[in-house]
Design a protein around this motif. Sequence first.
Motif: not given
Length: 276
Positions: A197, A202, A207
Amino acid sequence: MANSTTAQALQNITGTIALVGAGKMGGALLTGWLDGGLDAKRVVVIEPAPSAEISALAAEGVALNPRQAATVDTLVIAVKPQSFRDTGAVVKPLVGASALVVSIMAGTTIASVREVFGGAVVRAMPNTPAAIGRGITVAVADDNVSAAQRATADALLRATGSVEWVDDEGLMDAVTAVSGSGPAYIFLLAEELARAGVAAGLPEALSAKLARETVAGAGELLHRSELPASTLRQNVTSPGGTTAAALAVLMGENGLQQIMTRAIAAATARSKELAK
């Protein structure tokens, strides 16, 4: 907390139970027993360095000195496999010829446990979700374990979650690879999902939160649903959608199935190498 059936079975256990080793897994078992209604005065804990939590149980009646038990009817061994032979020298005098001996030591055979402690041996492999009452344990009994002793072992093990019994001790290496070590694979999935992520843009904290809650939530859904995992997966997957795009990678050549098969094979082989 044990369910009502398990709690009743725990309360029906007679005789003295000695728990050898009260670390994370031994402590989880002890907590499950007492929460399920097992009489604390029936329990002797043999642990050279008890935690504050374990020491506090003395106020409830749990004995912390092996001298307080002349003999034991049930011995539960939760020490590290490399130290059980040394432990045997201390504990063996407490074990009668017909005592039930329950081992939760990884890679330690029934024959080895019988050699050191005697008694009627049940070998079991729990996993770490036992700490929250959501463990899964697989157990196998030696030929001389009676039906009553098997019921006692089942109640003691079921205090931390589900129990499955097998007849073939040779399955225990694969059991160790799948469920014994399995929680680590799930934690790794959460780690790597969070890292992926971040790689996708992110923020790290977000994340990590998304990965943690997704893994935990999906696990709870799997626990509550009667549907197989494959159906639950298909229910999330729209043809041509984002999930399908990711699964094409995870389920493709050299994907998750192949990786997991190799991982379980490696853990199984290692368990056989460690067998004592």
